[in-house]
Design a protein around this motif. Structure first.
Motif, mmCIF file in Angstrom:
data_model
loop_
_atom_site.group_PDB
_atom_site.id
_atom_site.type_symbol
_atom_site.label_atom_id
_atom_site.label_comp_id
_atom_site.label_asym_id
_atom_site.label_seq_id
_atom_site.Cartn_x
_atom_site.Cartn_y
_atom_site.Cartn_z
ATOM 1 N N ARG A 7 0.840 -1.204 0.000
ATOM 2 C CA ARG A 7 0.000 0.000 0.000
ATOM 3 C C ARG A 7 0.874 1.253 0.000
ATOM 4 N NH1 ARG A 7 -5.799 -0.635 -0.180
ATOM 5 N NH2 ARG A 7 -6.326 -2.599 0.827
ATOM 6 N N THR A 8 0.232 2.370 -0.352
ATOM 7 C CA THR A 8 0.915 3.656 -0.367
ATOM 8 C C THR A 8 0.295 4.569 0.686
ATOM 9 O OG1 THR A 8 1.413 3.460 -2.726
ATOM 10 C CG2 THR A 8 1.503 5.654 -1.785
ATOM 11 N N LYS A 32 4.607 -0.038 0.638
ATOM 12 C CA LYS A 32 5.604 -0.039 -0.436
ATOM 13 C C LYS A 32 6.170 1.348 -0.679
ATOM 14 C CE LYS A 32 2.418 0.618 -4.364
ATOM 15 N NZ LYS A 32 1.920 0.032 -5.629
ATOM 16 N N ARG A 33 5.413 2.377 -0.289
ATOM 17 C CA ARG A 33 5.866 3.758 -0.483
ATOM 18 C C ARG A 33 5.204 4.639 0.568
ATOM 19 N NH1 ARG A 33 3.937 4.380 -5.143
ATOM 20 N NH2 ARG A 33 5.765 3.567 -6.234
ATOM 21 N N VAL A 34 5.976 5.578 1.106
ATOM 22 C CA VAL A 34 5.420 6.562 2.016
ATOM 23 C C VAL A 34 5.791 7.948 1.512
ATOM 24 C CG1 VAL A 34 5.429 7.511 4.348
ATOM 25 C CG2 VAL A 34 5.532 5.034 4.024
ATOM 26 N N TYR A 35 4.774 8.729 1.193
ATOM 27 C CA TYR A 35 4.990 10.126 0.875
ATOM 28 C C TYR A 35 5.083 10.879 2.195
ATOM 29 C CZ TYR A 35 3.418 8.903 -3.848
ATOM 30 O OH TYR A 35 3.281 8.330 -5.085
ATOM 31 N N ALA A 36 6.251 11.479 2.432
ATOM 32 C CA ALA A 36 6.493 12.204 3.677
ATOM 33 C C ALA A 36 6.348 13.697 3.414
ATOM 34 C CB ALA A 36 7.893 11.889 4.209
ATOM 35 N N LEU A 51 15.641 6.005 6.359
ATOM 36 C CA LEU A 51 14.617 5.005 6.061
ATOM 37 C C LEU A 51 14.625 4.499 4.623
ATOM 38 C CD1 LEU A 51 11.668 6.486 8.148
ATOM 39 C CD2 LEU A 51 13.239 4.651 8.772
ATOM 40 N N GLY A 52 15.372 5.134 3.733
ATOM 41 C CA GLY A 52 15.554 4.555 2.409
ATOM 42 C C GLY A 52 14.648 5.106 1.334
ATOM 43 N N ASP A 53 14.758 4.509 0.146
ATOM 44 C CA ASP A 53 14.113 5.073 -1.033
ATOM 45 C C ASP A 53 12.623 4.779 -1.138
ATOM 46 O OD1 ASP A 53 14.214 2.407 -1.676
ATOM 47 O OD2 ASP A 53 15.553 2.633 -3.406
ATOM 48 N N ARG A 54 12.072 4.058 -0.178
ATOM 49 C CA ARG A 54 10.611 3.922 -0.163
ATOM 50 C C ARG A 54 9.943 5.190 0.379
ATOM 51 N NH1 ARG A 54 8.515 -1.068 2.954
ATOM 52 N NH2 ARG A 54 10.415 -0.804 4.214
ATOM 53 N N VAL A 55 10.745 6.103 0.916
ATOM 54 C CA VAL A 55 10.224 7.386 1.415
ATOM 55 C C VAL A 55 10.402 8.444 0.339
ATOM 56 C CG1 VAL A 55 10.394 9.149 3.200
ATOM 57 C CG2 VAL A 55 10.833 6.749 3.774
ATOM 58 N N VAL A 56 9.301 9.092 -0.025
ATOM 59 C CA VAL A 56 9.314 10.119 -1.061
ATOM 60 C C VAL A 56 8.978 11.461 -0.409
ATOM 61 C CG1 VAL A 56 8.321 10.910 -3.237
ATOM 62 C CG2 VAL A 56 8.573 8.446 -2.794
ATOM 63 N N PRO A 57 9.922 12.404 -0.374
ATOM 64 C CA PRO A 57 9.632 13.701 0.249
ATOM 65 C C PRO A 57 8.668 14.529 -0.594
ATOM 66 C CG PRO A 57 11.819 13.716 -0.734
ATOM 67 C CD PRO A 57 11.312 12.307 -0.867
ATOM 68 N N VAL A 58 7.757 15.209 0.089
ATOM 69 C CA VAL A 58 6.739 16.024 -0.587
ATOM 70 C C VAL A 58 6.641 17.366 0.128
ATOM 71 C CG1 VAL A 58 4.293 16.229 -1.184
ATOM 72 C CG2 VAL A 58 5.414 13.989 -1.293
ATOM 73 N N VAL A 77 -2.651 7.168 -3.275
ATOM 74 C CA VAL A 77 -2.597 7.085 -1.818
ATOM 75 C C VAL A 77 -3.726 6.197 -1.288
ATOM 76 C CG1 VAL A 77 -2.803 8.397 0.336
ATOM 77 C CG2 VAL A 77 -1.434 9.298 -1.560
ATOM 78 N N ASP A 78 -3.333 5.170 -0.531
ATOM 79 C CA ASP A 78 -4.309 4.272 0.095
ATOM 80 C C ASP A 78 -4.656 4.703 1.511
ATOM 81 O OD1 ASP A 78 -4.476 2.026 -1.951
ATOM 82 O OD2 ASP A 78 -2.314 2.041 -1.572
#
Length: 255
Positions: A7-8, A32-36, A51-58, A77-78
């Motif tokens: 999930r995202t 699988k992905r977290v938009y931070a 925390l690595g590349d599964r974190v996407v800064p926004v 986004v789930d």
């Protein structure tokens, strides 16, 4: 939604404190992905590095409709976790002006409303979920920050309204009502404080378990014990309760 596997997730106020712990827990639960999201995207660098590349800064200031719309454009986004917030430790009648009160309401209430309106279509389409990180101050007046309490109480009612609007779409809406957390916001407060990790775990796990209200720490649980069961019904199923009371009123019962 019973798990976060593949999930995202999007989390606001994710650059430090509870927000950073929410990112970590979401990843630990299989996202699988977290938009931070944060107002200053550069403030997210430590979270991304650790925390690595599964974190996407926004870049996301919830009071800015353009930024909120841009963030929602990701479309996948789930689970939406609204965590961004500010406090206001001023007495209402003694304050020189009300600008800090306005700002508190703008961030905590209207900012959350902006977020929910922007993401509602994709959350509905994906049968996802929403978590609102609020405070026990929403149901029990903060002695030092009454305007903060008012903003959280208003957002609690917002969460109840959105839950009713999205119930038919199989979207779960959870409100988490923590007490004192060991973060910068509560640094000046005395006494025992819950760890951000504990509150993050119990908030996310409570949502995945289907809880509509979460009391994620010891102080919050003490407050919950003072809340009458009928009050809890009003929080989670306000339409059913009010329809029942309206019918009793129309029938002349309880006069």
């Amino acid at each position: 939604m019973t798990d976060l596997n593949n999930r995202t997730v999007l989390i606001t106020g994710a650059n430090r404190g509870l927000g950073a712990s929410l990112v970590e827990v979401a990843l630990d639960r299989g996202a699988k992905r977290v938009y931070a999201g944060a107002r200053d995207i550069h403030s997210l660098s430590a979270v991304v590095e650790s925390l690595g590349d599964r974190v996407v800064p926004v870049r996301l200031d919830v009071t800015d409709p353009a930024q909120t719309a841009a963030a929602a454009a990701v479309g996948d986004v789930d689970l939406l976790i609204s965590n961004a917030g500010i406090t206001c430790q001023e007495a209402i009648l003694a304050a020189a002006d009300i600008e800090n009160f306005r700002r508190t309401m703008e961030v905590n209430y209207f900012g959350t409303m902006n977020l929910l309106r922007a993401f509602s279509d994709q959350i509905r389409a994906r049968h996802g979920g929403i978590v609102l990180i609020l405070s026990v101050a929403a149901v029990s007046l903060s002695r030092s920050a009454p305007a903060y309490s008012a903003s959280k109480a208003a957002t609690l009612m917002l969460g109840s309204s959105v839950r009713e609007e999205m119930r038919a779409d199989d979207v779960g809406v959870t409100v988490s009502l923590p007490g004192w957390i060991d973060t910068d916001m509560a640094a000046a407060l005395p006494g025992e404080k819950a760890t951000p990790r504990t509150v993050a775990e119990r908030s996310i796990d409570g949502h995945l378990d289907g809880d509509e209200v979460v009391w994620p720490d010891r102080f919050a649980e003490l407050v919950r014990q003072q809340v009458d069961g009928h009050m809890l019904d009003l929080l989670v199923r306000p339409r059913d309760v009010m329809n029942t009371l309206a019918a009793r009123f129309a029938a002349g019962a309880g006069a």
